[in-house]
Design a protein around this motif. Structure first.
Motif, mmCIF file in Angstrom:
data_model
loop_
_atom_site.group_PDB
_atom_site.id
_atom_site.type_symbol
_atom_site.label_atom_id
_atom_site.label_comp_id
_atom_site.label_asym_id
_atom_site.label_seq_id
_atom_site.Cartn_x
_atom_site.Cartn_y
_atom_site.Cartn_z
ATOM 1 N N GLU A 4 -12.252 -20.080 -12.134
ATOM 2 C CA GLU A 4 -13.412 -19.971 -13.000
ATOM 3 C C GLU A 4 -13.902 -18.528 -13.013
ATOM 4 O OE1 GLU A 4 -17.573 -22.384 -13.631
ATOM 5 O OE2 GLU A 4 -16.438 -22.698 -11.789
ATOM 6 N N HIS A 5 -14.515 -18.082 -14.107
ATOM 7 C CA HIS A 5 -15.049 -16.722 -14.280
ATOM 8 C C HIS A 5 -13.973 -15.667 -14.477
ATOM 9 C CE1 HIS A 5 -19.030 -18.037 -13.539
ATOM 10 N NE2 HIS A 5 -18.808 -18.372 -12.266
ATOM 11 N N TYR A 6 -12.770 -15.901 -14.018
ATOM 12 C CA TYR A 6 -11.742 -14.863 -14.130
ATOM 13 C C TYR A 6 -11.034 -14.978 -15.472
ATOM 14 C CZ TYR A 6 -12.783 -13.427 -9.432
ATOM 15 O OH TYR A 6 -13.432 -12.949 -8.329
ATOM 16 N N VAL A 7 -11.593 -14.251 -16.459
ATOM 17 C CA VAL A 7 -11.060 -14.322 -17.829
ATOM 18 C C VAL A 7 -9.651 -13.747 -17.874
ATOM 19 C CG1 VAL A 7 -13.206 -14.318 -19.134
ATOM 20 C CG2 VAL A 7 -12.265 -12.149 -18.276
ATOM 21 N N GLN A 8 -8.875 -14.307 -18.811
ATOM 22 C CA GLN A 8 -7.515 -13.797 -18.981
ATOM 23 C C GLN A 8 -7.612 -12.455 -19.716
ATOM 24 O OE1 GLN A 8 -4.691 -15.412 -17.964
ATOM 25 N NE2 GLN A 8 -5.871 -17.098 -17.082
ATOM 26 N N ALA A 9 -7.520 -11.380 -18.997
ATOM 27 C CA ALA A 9 -7.645 -10.063 -19.648
ATOM 28 C C ALA A 9 -6.964 -8.990 -18.814
ATOM 29 C CB ALA A 9 -9.115 -9.705 -19.838
ATOM 30 N N GLY A 10 -6.522 -7.948 -19.505
ATOM 31 C CA GLY A 10 -5.920 -6.815 -18.817
ATOM 32 C C GLY A 10 -4.428 -6.980 -18.656
ATOM 33 N N PHE A 49 -15.655 -5.649 -20.888
ATOM 34 C CA PHE A 49 -14.981 -5.071 -22.066
ATOM 35 C C PHE A 49 -13.764 -5.880 -22.531
ATOM 36 C CE2 PHE A 49 -16.409 -0.558 -20.547
ATOM 37 C CZ PHE A 49 -17.721 -0.875 -20.891
ATOM 38 N N SER A 50 -13.502 -7.024 -21.834
ATOM 39 C CA SER A 50 -12.270 -7.754 -22.161
ATOM 40 C C SER A 50 -12.156 -8.228 -23.610
ATOM 41 C CB SER A 50 -12.071 -8.924 -21.197
ATOM 42 O OG SER A 50 -13.188 -9.786 -21.259
ATOM 43 N N PRO A 51 -13.292 -8.470 -24.319
ATOM 44 C CA PRO A 51 -13.138 -8.849 -25.732
ATOM 45 C C PRO A 51 -12.406 -7.803 -26.580
ATOM 46 C CG PRO A 51 -15.363 -9.327 -24.991
ATOM 47 C CD PRO A 51 -14.694 -8.591 -23.878
ATOM 48 N N LEU A 52 -12.219 -6.600 -26.031
ATOM 49 C CA LEU A 52 -11.468 -5.576 -26.782
ATOM 50 C C LEU A 52 -10.008 -5.981 -26.975
ATOM 51 C CD1 LEU A 52 -12.841 -2.303 -25.107
ATOM 52 C CD2 LEU A 52 -13.299 -3.089 -27.437
ATOM 53 N N GLY A 53 -9.597 -7.029 -26.269
ATOM 54 C CA GLY A 53 -8.252 -7.578 -26.456
ATOM 55 C C GLY A 53 -7.135 -6.621 -26.115
ATOM 56 N N PRO A 54 -6.243 -6.344 -27.082
ATOM 57 C CA PRO A 54 -5.073 -5.509 -26.805
ATOM 58 C C PRO A 54 -5.477 -4.099 -26.331
ATOM 59 C CG PRO A 54 -5.036 -6.324 -29.079
ATOM 60 C CD PRO A 54 -6.275 -6.862 -28.445
ATOM 61 N N VAL A 55 -6.590 -3.587 -26.889
ATOM 62 C CA VAL A 55 -7.059 -2.269 -26.478
ATOM 63 C C VAL A 55 -7.405 -2.299 -24.983
ATOM 64 C CG1 VAL A 55 -8.819 -0.479 -26.823
ATOM 65 C CG2 VAL A 55 -7.979 -1.803 -28.776
#
Lengths: 263, 441
Positions: free
Chosen positions: B182-188, B99-105
């Motif tokens: 790698e694989h660990y997207v910048q999110a949250g 769900f990380s593409p939800l960005g700020p949400v």
């Protein structure tokens, strides 16, 4: 003992071809129990004063069967209920008032599905109605400076959500109303319900009425007000157990009101 | 081999949910052993009650400390489930933070979950202290010995560990994001777990991944295990509180049901046209209906649902006048006994191809004693106190009915009272002709 009460039976009304405004359901306690009889008398004094055209069933009245039902004897309850319903329907009774929350509950809630549909009110509700309609004027300040605490009967309060009527009626006297810690929905039972009135309590380390009276005494009252003949007995016994019978009296709301009028 | 984790995950999920479904089936079979009762009335009022009492927790907060803590755990439970959805999808698809593409949400969501997780941990610790250190009266009553006590603590331990795993997973993930693994997207956002990151200082990337993966797996497997623990635990209330408040009593509390089987008989007795010597109709030749209840099958299914819903909080018992004065009666025990007996009946059915074979035991006597039943004042304090609309009083009354009408086993004084009513229409032995004497006294 005292001045004559005006009490007419349904039979007398029938003979005159008239219908009363209300039927006063006296109940077994109100008819036979020495303490509760005084409550019946006090209530009638108020009805007489307000010129209410009321009737009683007299010797035709019989137990509502409530206590048999709570004890588990559904058979006896329904026998009583159907007999009473036949009588009440025969007299075309529309409105019933009673001083006993147990009769009130069963007549109001449990008689309809057996064929008995009446507008049933508790005497505290009816007294409030009489006062609100201006038919009963409360005067005199015999209770000035007195502290009264009201004990909610389970079958009036929690069981049927009647909390305000008795308090509003008591508020008409000049007394100061104080609440116990547990009141209204969380009021503690006096210990008489569920047919306990007619048996010894099960084994325990205290009697329920003694515990409930302790709640009441914590408010430092002069008077404990009740609205149920069984609560009245239990609280009176509780006061004795606490050895406070000299300083605290237990009175029904109707008695309080009648006394305020010097009736 | 690349898809091995996905396959293991799918299998775990299917086993976890499958086993749970099996338990739900058993639960529903047991509840349906109860008699039918018409609860199709007042639909809108029933929905309102469910929304208010179960969803809105209105009765929980009557006791503010326990109530507010409970609301925190409850909200945490529901909201963190959004995160569980993401975890399940990640597990199945082999993605990471889907769900990380939800960005700020997304950042907001993860942040809120973390704060909730921390609050849940605090609440759970407070609950544990209340049960084990302060030893609040209602948690140490006789019926709470043994499994009920263990169960109560077990639930707290599981919740504590699950929240800890969730935060550990986030903390290591955060650290991995920082070192650009790698694989660990910048999110949250990690308002809570950032403070435990220092614990993992100096760990290599592979060790971090190991900790993160372990926490991730244990967290989701723990949730699946917890789901399956429910059926064996008082914790079923998290699901059953909803139907139970929907089906709960909506009539005035003082109104007891009128037994229809009795009405039929009484009407027949009072009918002047009835022929007392008439042969019974074919239909009536069948076994006459039993009055009242001596076992769980004699209760109705809402009463059995009540038993499974009870989470043994003991508010009923702490409000009960009989219990407060040292009598044996505890409304909570009535509910626990009903459930235990129902479970026993269910096990007998399991062992006998779905048929119940009498085992010489019953709810009355083997679980609930006469003394308990006769201690009740029918005051409804227990019914009023229950935060999920359970009605222990209705079971007590049903069993008194059995004692009185089937066994004539009322206490002597009550038998006297009842024969007085039969003979002279009052519970005391006075002449009915004297009923109006009070007027002239």
């Amino acid at each position: 003992m005292s001045e004559q009460l005006k009490v007419k039976t349904m039979q007398q009304f029938m003979a005159e071809g008239k219908q009363p405004e209300i039927l006063f359901w006296v109940g077994s306690a109100g008819s036979y129990d020495d303490r509760a009889k005084k409550i019946s008398r006090a209530f009638v004094k108020l009805l007489n004063k307000a010129h209410v055209d009321f009737a009683v069933l007299g010797t035709e009245e019989s137990s509502t069967g409530d206590v048999a039902k709570r004890a588990g004897n559904e058979f006896l309850f329904q026998m009583q209920a159907m007999m009473n319903i036949e009588l009440l329907n025969g007299y075309e009774i529309k409105r019933i008032v009673t001083c006993d929350p147990h009769s009130f509950n069963t007549l109001k809630n449990e008689y309809p599905s057996l064929g008995g549909n009446y507008d049933v009110v508790h005497h505290t509700q009816y007294l409030k109605e009489l006062i609100d309609d201006g038919r009963l004027a409360i005067s005199g300040d015999g209770y000035k400076g007195k502290r009264i605490t009201f004990h909610d009967p389970c079958y009036l309060g929690r069981a049927n959500s009647v909390f305000d009527a008795p308090r509003e009626v008591l508020g008409k006297t000049s007394a100061e109303l104080v609440e116990m810690k547990r009141h209204r929905k969380t009021a503690l039972c006096c210990g008489a319900g569920g047919a306990q009135m007619f048996k010894e309590p099960e084994k325990g380390d205290m009697d329920i009425n003694v515990l409930r009276t302790k709640d009441a005494l914590e408010t430092n009252p002069n008077i404990i007000a009740t609205a149920c003949p069984y609560c009245n007995t239990m609280m009176t016994d509780g006061i004795k157990a606490h050895e406070k019978e000299d300083s605290v009296t237990v009175l029904d709301v109707a008695e309080l009101l009648a006394n305020a009028q010097n009736l | 081999m690349e898809y091995l984790p996905n396959i293991i995950f799918a299998v775990a999920l299917i086993v976890g949910i499958g086993f749970f479904a099996r338990n739900v089936k058993k639960l529903s079979r047991n509840i349906k052993l109860g008699k039918d009762v018409d609860v199709s009335d007042n639909k809108s009022q029933r929905w309102k009650n469910m929304a208010k009492i179960a969803l809105g927790q209105t009765k929980m907060v009557v006791r503010p400390i326990a109530g507010i803590m409970h609301v925190i755990v409850y909200v945490g439970f529901i909201i963190i489930n959004i995160e569980v959805l993401e975890i399940i999808l990640d597990g199945l698809l082999g993605t990471h933070r889907l769900f990380s593409p939800l960005g700020p949400v997304y950042n907001f969501l993860i942040g809120s979950f973390e704060i909730l997780a921390l609050l849940v941990i605090v609440a759970v610790v407070v609950f544990w202290i209340r049960r084990n250190i302060i030893r609040i009266q209602r948690f140490i009553k006789p019926e709470m010995k043994g499994w009920p006590k263990t169960d109560g603590n077990m639930i707290l331990y599981i919740e504590f560990v699950l929240m800890l795993l969730f935060l550990t997973m986030n903390a290591t993930d955060f650290q991995l994001q920082r070192i650009g693994a790698e694989h660990y997207v910048q999110a949250g956002s990690f308002p809570v777990s950032q403070f435990i990151v220092p614990l993992f200082d100096g760990l290599s990337e592979s060790s971090l991944i190991f900790v993160e993966r372990t926490a991730w797996w244990l967290h989701i497997l723990g949730i699946l295990a917890f789901l399956n623990y429910l059926y064996y635990s008082k914790h079923l209330h998290i699901l059953l509180a909803f139907p139970n408040t929907y089906y709960g009593k909506i009539k005035p509390q003082g109104q007891f049901n009128n037994l229809e089987s009795v009405t039929k008989e009484v009407k027949l007795m009072m009918d002047p046209d009835a022929d007392p010597y008439a042969a019974p109709v074919e239909d009536d030749a069948a076994e006459p209906e039993k009055f009242g209840a001596s076992d769980v099958m004699d209760l109705n299914w809402v009463q059995l649902l009540n038993a499974y819903t009870c989470t043994e909080c003991g508010r009923c018992t702490s409000e009960c006048p009989a219990n407060q004065t040292g009598k044996k009666l505890s409304p909570r025990k009535i509910m626990m006994d009903t459930r235990d007996r129902l479970e026993e009946v269910g096990k007998i059915m399991d062992a006998n191809k779905g048929e119940f074979v009498p085992d010489g035991k019953q709810l009355l006597g083997d679980y609930i004693s006469h003394e308990e039943l006769w201690a009740c004042t029918t005051c409804n304090a227990c019914v009023e106190a229950c935060p999920v609309s359970i009605d222990p009083l209705s079971i007590i009354v049903e069993m008194r009915r059995y004692l009185v009408m089937e066994q004539s086993a009322a206490p002597t004084e009550l038998n006297n009272m009842m024969s007085n009513i039969e003979n002279n229409g009052a519970p005391w032995p006075y002449n009915q002709m004297d009923r109006l004497n009070w007027v002239n006294e």
